[in-house]
Design a protein around this motif. Sequence first.
Motif, mmCIF file in Angstrom:
data_model
loop_
_atom_site.group_PDB
_atom_site.id
_atom_site.type_symbol
_atom_site.label_atom_id
_atom_site.label_comp_id
_atom_site.label_asym_id
_atom_site.label_seq_id
_atom_site.Cartn_x
_atom_site.Cartn_y
_atom_site.Cartn_z
ATOM 1 N N TYR A 1 5.918 -39.760 21.856
ATOM 2 C CA TYR A 1 5.594 -38.467 22.446
ATOM 3 C C TYR A 1 4.385 -37.871 21.747
ATOM 4 O O TYR A 1 4.128 -38.134 20.580
ATOM 5 N N ILE B 1 4.808 -32.405 27.276
ATOM 6 C CA ILE B 1 4.812 -33.363 26.174
ATOM 7 C C ILE B 1 4.507 -34.721 26.786
ATOM 8 O O ILE B 1 5.236 -35.192 27.671
ATOM 9 N N LEU C 1 4.401 -38.534 27.242
ATOM 10 C CA LEU C 1 5.338 -39.605 26.923
ATOM 11 C C LEU C 1 4.578 -40.928 27.023
ATOM 12 O O LEU C 1 3.859 -41.152 27.997
ATOM 13 N N ALA D 1 13.864 -36.236 21.705
ATOM 14 C CA ALA D 1 12.649 -35.423 21.862
ATOM 15 C C ALA D 1 12.997 -34.002 22.292
ATOM 16 O O ALA D 1 12.395 -33.036 21.803
ATOM 17 N N PHE E 1 8.052 -33.410 30.434
ATOM 18 C CA PHE E 1 7.473 -34.602 29.851
ATOM 19 C C PHE E 1 6.501 -35.110 30.911
ATOM 20 O O PHE E 1 6.790 -35.041 32.111
#
Length: 152
Positions: free
Chosen positions: A18, A25, A27, A47, A63
């Motif tokens: 990450y 975020i 990935l 995470a 994500f």
Amino acid sequence: MADAARARRHLRAGRLQYHRGGTAIDLHIPESGPMTPEAVTASLGEARAFFPRHFPDERYADFACGSWLLDPQLREYLPEDSNIVRFQQRFELEPYEEPQWLDADVEVMRFVFRTLTAPLDQLPRRTTLQRAIVDHLKAGRHWQIRRGHLPI
């Protein structure tokens, strides 16, 4: 899980990596074995717990992932219960935009076959993924880098 100082770069949580940024975020999918649904779920859980604990002032909605592994064309070749297809199903894809800086066919060849120069007829066809890649390219088609989001 890496400490907060290392999390400024890539943070490894189980099967995935990450990177903090913007409202999402990012990935990343490192080469480290099968991407089983259980391993992905465990990594996402780590995470989800890590970022609010170590960065309480930052808010992330999603994500985000950009990869040829999110190319929906793979579903034409892979079984519905494959790890790749099950990984794809977690994401809502953005509309496709061809990246000017990255060639998906090159990335697929580099990742799966570790070559950019071998003729398609000389590539191994041991796995369903290898056969899919070769058959797709032999048909004159191209792979895509796709970007998707997964709610945190």
